[in-house]
Scaffold this motif. Structure first.
Motif: not given
Length: 86
Positions: A19-20, A36-37, A59-63
């Protein structure tokens, strides 16, 4: 190195509800990538990742819709090939 990192990012966001950027950074480091960030931020932009709501309501990262993109197709091919040899 960048291609392997990008392939791993795609794998990680499928396996985990990331999520982050900090969570993604930690997962990459767990897998041997000292980044690194700022690098993670660039990778997210280059891969055109989006945040979408998961079944759990986070909410999460997705392609994103860019999966038809030639670069992403090559990364996915590389990932599958790497898995075959492992």
């Amino acid at each position: 190195m960048k291609r392997k990192r990008h392939a791993l990012i795609l794998e990680l966001i499928q396996q985990y509800e990331i999520t982050t950027q900090d969570e993604l950074l930690a997962k990459l480091r767990e897998n041997g990538f000292e980044v690194t960030q700022a690098t993670v931020s660039r990778d997210i932009k280059e891969l055109r990742l989006v945040k979408a709501m998961s079944p759990s309501g986070q909410y999460r990262y997705m392609a994103g819709a860019a999966q038809g993109d030639e670069y992403l197709a090559k990364l996915l091919y590389d990932l599958l090939r790497l898995r075959h040899f492992c």
